[in-house]
Write an enzyme that holds these catalytic residues in place. Sequence first.
Site, PDB file in Angstrom:
ATOM      1  N   LEU A   1       0.845  -1.195   0.000  1.00  0.00           N
ATOM      2  CA  LEU A   1       0.000   0.000   0.000  1.00  0.00           C
ATOM      3  C   LEU A   1       0.883   1.248   0.000  1.00  0.00           C
ATOM      4  O   LEU A   1       1.703   1.441   0.899  1.00  0.00           O
ATOM      5  CB  LEU A   1      -0.918   0.010   1.225  1.00  0.00           C
TER       6      LEU A   1
ATOM      7  N   GLY B   1      -0.990   6.755  -0.082  1.00  0.00           N
ATOM      8  CA  GLY B   1      -1.177   7.888   0.834  1.00  0.00           C
ATOM      9  C   GLY B   1      -0.368   9.108   0.439  1.00  0.00           C
ATOM     10  O   GLY B   1       0.637   9.013  -0.267  1.00  0.00           O
TER      11      GLY B   1
ATOM     12  N   ARG C   1       2.189  15.307   6.215  1.00  0.00           N
ATOM     13  CA  ARG C   1       3.121  15.836   7.221  1.00  0.00           C
ATOM     14  C   ARG C   1       4.581  15.858   6.765  1.00  0.00           C
ATOM     15  O   ARG C   1       5.445  16.383   7.462  1.00  0.00           O
ATOM     16  CB  ARG C   1       2.986  15.037   8.524  1.00  0.00           C
TER      17      ARG C   1
ATOM     18  N   GLN D   1      -5.118   3.706  -7.081  1.00  0.00           N
ATOM     19  CA  GLN D   1      -6.244   4.013  -6.203  1.00  0.00           C
ATOM     20  C   GLN D   1      -6.476   5.524  -6.357  1.00  0.00           C
ATOM     21  O   GLN D   1      -5.695   6.333  -5.870  1.00  0.00           O
ATOM     22  CB  GLN D   1      -5.897   3.659  -4.746  1.00  0.00           C
TER      23      GLN D   1
ATOM     24  N   GLY E   1      -4.372   1.209  15.564  1.00  0.00           N
ATOM     25  CA  GLY E   1      -5.480   0.286  15.803  1.00  0.00           C
ATOM     26  C   GLY E   1      -5.093  -0.653  16.930  1.00  0.00           C
ATOM     27  O   GLY E   1      -3.968  -1.149  16.976  1.00  0.00           O
TER      28      GLY E   1
ATOM     29  N   GLU F   1      -9.952   0.830  15.626  1.00  0.00           N
ATOM     30  CA  GLU F   1      -9.135   2.012  15.336  1.00  0.00           C
ATOM     31  C   GLU F   1      -9.228   3.011  16.492  1.00  0.00           C
ATOM     32  O   GLU F   1     -10.258   3.089  17.171  1.00  0.00           O
ATOM     33  CB  GLU F   1      -9.602   2.667  14.023  1.00  0.00           C
TER      34      GLU F   1
ATOM     35  N   ALA G   1      54.203  18.845  -9.792  1.00  0.00           N
ATOM     36  CA  ALA G   1      53.129  19.682  -9.249  1.00  0.00           C
ATOM     37  C   ALA G   1      52.553  20.602 -10.315  1.00  0.00           C
ATOM     38  O   ALA G   1      53.277  21.121 -11.165  1.00  0.00           O
ATOM     39  CB  ALA G   1      53.668  20.517  -8.092  1.00  0.00           C
TER      40      ALA G   1
ATOM     41  N   ASN H   1      42.584  19.072 -22.171  1.00  0.00           N
ATOM     42  CA  ASN H   1      41.915  18.028 -22.944  1.00  0.00           C
ATOM     43  C   ASN H   1      40.737  18.543 -23.748  1.00  0.00           C
ATOM     44  O   ASN H   1      40.110  17.797 -24.461  1.00  0.00           O
ATOM     45  CB  ASN H   1      41.444  16.909 -22.006  1.00  0.00           C
TER      46      ASN H   1
ATOM     47  N   ARG I   1      60.200  26.535 -22.708  1.00  0.00           N
ATOM     48  CA  ARG I   1      60.222  27.645 -21.767  1.00  0.00           C
ATOM     49  C   ARG I   1      60.985  28.813 -22.381  1.00  0.00           C
ATOM     50  O   ARG I   1      61.946  28.611 -23.108  1.00  0.00           O
ATOM     51  CB  ARG I   1      60.960  27.113 -20.546  1.00  0.00           C
TER      52      ARG I   1
HETATM   53  C1  UD1 Z   1      -3.516   1.751   9.729  1.00  0.00           C
HETATM   54  C2  UD1 Z   1      -4.409   0.716  10.414  1.00  0.00           C
HETATM   55  C3  UD1 Z   1      -4.101   0.698  11.910  1.00  0.00           C
HETATM   56  C4  UD1 Z   1      -2.632   0.463  12.164  1.00  0.00           C
HETATM   57  C5  UD1 Z   1      -1.792   1.463  11.386  1.00  0.00           C
HETATM   58  C6  UD1 Z   1      -0.327   1.120  11.483  1.00  0.00           C
HETATM   59  C7  UD1 Z   1      -6.443   0.597   9.126  1.00  0.00           C
HETATM   60  C8  UD1 Z   1      -7.876   1.002   9.061  1.00  0.00           C
HETATM   61  N1  UD1 Z   1      -5.775   1.037  10.180  1.00  0.00           N
HETATM   62  O1  UD1 Z   1      -3.809   3.017  10.261  1.00  0.00           O
HETATM   63  O2  UD1 Z   1      -4.871  -0.294  12.552  1.00  0.00           O
HETATM   64  O3  UD1 Z   1      -2.355   0.549  13.554  1.00  0.00           O
HETATM   65  O4  UD1 Z   1      -2.146   1.459   9.986  1.00  0.00           O
HETATM   66  O5  UD1 Z   1       0.424   2.158  10.946  1.00  0.00           O
HETATM   67  O6  UD1 Z   1      -5.981  -0.148   8.288  1.00  0.00           O
HETATM   68  N2  UD1 Z   1      -3.052   3.777   2.253  1.00  0.00           N
HETATM   69  C9  UD1 Z   1      -3.430   3.699   0.928  1.00  0.00           C
HETATM   70  N3  UD1 Z   1      -4.682   4.072   0.567  1.00  0.00           N
HETATM   71  C10 UD1 Z   1      -5.592   4.533   1.464  1.00  0.00           C
HETATM   72  C11 UD1 Z   1      -5.204   4.601   2.830  1.00  0.00           C
HETATM   73  C12 UD1 Z   1      -3.923   4.219   3.196  1.00  0.00           C
HETATM   74  O7  UD1 Z   1      -2.638   3.295   0.073  1.00  0.00           O
HETATM   75  O8  UD1 Z   1      -6.713   4.846   1.049  1.00  0.00           O
HETATM   76  C13 UD1 Z   1      -1.697   3.361   2.635  1.00  0.00           C
HETATM   77  C14 UD1 Z   1      -0.869   4.520   3.166  1.00  0.00           C
HETATM   78  O9  UD1 Z   1      -0.143   5.129   2.119  1.00  0.00           O
HETATM   79  C15 UD1 Z   1       0.041   3.823   4.151  1.00  0.00           C
HETATM   80  C16 UD1 Z   1      -0.794   2.658   4.658  1.00  0.00           C
HETATM   81  O10 UD1 Z   1      -1.779   2.442   3.697  1.00  0.00           O
HETATM   82  O11 UD1 Z   1       1.192   3.307   3.560  1.00  0.00           O
HETATM   83  C17 UD1 Z   1      -1.412   2.930   6.004  1.00  0.00           C
HETATM   84  O12 UD1 Z   1      -2.193   4.085   5.939  1.00  0.00           O
HETATM   85  P1  UD1 Z   1      -2.268   5.083   7.160  1.00  0.00           P
HETATM   86  O13 UD1 Z   1      -3.266   6.123   6.845  1.00  0.00           O
HETATM   87  O14 UD1 Z   1      -0.925   5.483   7.589  1.00  0.00           O
HETATM   88  O15 UD1 Z   1      -2.805   4.110   8.310  1.00  0.00           O
HETATM   89  P2  UD1 Z   1      -3.991   4.321   9.318  1.00  0.00           P
HETATM   90  O16 UD1 Z   1      -5.296   4.198   8.598  1.00  0.00           O
HETATM   91  O17 UD1 Z   1      -3.712   5.486  10.134  1.00  0.00           O
END
Ligand code: UD1
Length: 456
Positions: free
Chosen positions: A8, A11, A15, A73, A137, A152, A379, A385, A439
């Site tokens: 995944l 995101g 931050r 996505q 979570g 969560e 030296a 070149n 020279r």
């Molecule tokens: C998620 C978990 C949580 C866990 C935490 C660990 C869920 C609902 N929650 O939290 O239980 O403790 O990770 O870090 O799964 N991402 C996507 N598409 C999206 C949402 C997220 O690709 O629509 C990817 C983000 O880029 C990231 C990862 O999934 O790499 C986790 O997403 P993030 O939002 O950080 O996790 P949480 O939902 O806060």
Amino acid sequence: MQINTIILAAGKGTRMRSDLPKVMHKIAGKPLLQHAYDMVKQLPNNRISIVVGHGAELVKRDLHFFDAIWVEQLQQLGTGHAVQQAAGQIGDDDTVLILYGDVPLLKLATVQQLVADASQQSLALLTVNLDDPSGYGRIVRDANGLVRKIVEQKDATAAEKEIAEVNTGILAVYGAQLKQWLMQLGNNNAQGEYYLTDIIEMAVADGVAIKTSQPATSSEVLGVNNRIQLSQLERVYQQEQAQLLMEQGVSLADPNRFDLRGTISQLGQDIEIDINVILEGQISIGNNVKIGANSQIKNSVIGDHVEILANCVIEDAVVGQGSRIGPFARLRPETVLGHHVHIGNFVEIKKASVAENSKINHLSYVGDATIGSNVNIGAGTITCNYDGVNKFRTVIEDGAFIGSDTQLVAPVTVGKNATIGAGSTITKDTPADQLTLSRVKQLSIAGWQRPVKKEK
Ligand code: UD1
Ligand code: CA
């Protein structure tokens, strides 16, 4: 067994405050996403899908060499929604492994355990106990210690918020079951998101056991959300590498001031590395090598008994056995040094070969050149070149002696055992064994008077 890894990585990483998608930020010179990919790529029979969203085009372009299926996505509606986008790739009998692209330090042994624990009878979940579990979570267990569900932070009761065991997000699950549970996901929760974590409760309802395991250290599952965490994980990563090198017989003056941004393909024994050394790309280092403080070495081969003094920059070069480089030397791409070559301070070498026992000790530029053995370059010697358009080669044959402050205007060849007088501008080939100099003759004027200031 066929493994189907889904990483995944859609995101935004708000931050990070960056134009760059979060997973393209680097640790040890390598994008976060590539750390996850390189690790999981080592599993056999593994098909990898990567879910991208924010900055998808850039991620796919920069990492085009991945052997992976890119899945988009378009809207980030939650981790469950992200996995749904890759559902088309999942075979019924696959073991599906879910990873995060922003968790770079996860170890192969940890995911191997998860894959081994997953079956039609059990879902394998990686959890960790944290002193401060806020934001994660929580793993909810029953009186018998069996996992019931994941809740969560934003949906948790006060009592559930006290739970220290948290979901890392990393799990392995049987393909047909995952596909069935994905179809049942809803978004009726505090964040209005499709939570992948809801599959835990569904698994329990279907009589599938939840088998938890923990990583060897919690740093393995740490994610990057801001640049502070990025720098912290960089240090963890570098300390691990320093440790490995020391275990293999390398002395590091200070493991906290050493950086490896790449891989060492060959490592000798009794290597001493002083502080603030950076090794990048593909590096090979022989036996009994010393590397001085503040040196940067990239994509190079360093032979046995080489001594690199402080403050050298070496890139795409081969340094032959017993050679001594620096301090303050620069070896640029396509430098090939033979055995026992000396390159001294403020010397720059580019696209040049220097054969054994030759010395270029002070303040020189040698580019596009072939230097024989036992040559001494004085030296301030410069190979001219470049005429502003084309590059030309300089050839200096074995045993030649180039006097200080000589300009060699290429293309030009200095013959075997030739001597060039200091301060010469050499524009034509010079014969072997002879002294050549260009020279202006020195003259002295008798009775010459220095001018004096006139009184006003
Ligand atoms: C998620 C978990 C949580 C866990 C935490 C660990 C869920 C609902 N929650 O939290 O239980 O403790 O990770 O870090 O799964 N991402 C996507 N598409 C999206 C949402 C997220 O690709 O629509 C990817 C983000 O880029 C990231 C990862 O999934 O790499 C986790 O997403 P993030 O939002 O950080 O996790 P949480 O939902 O806060
Ligand atoms: Ca997160």
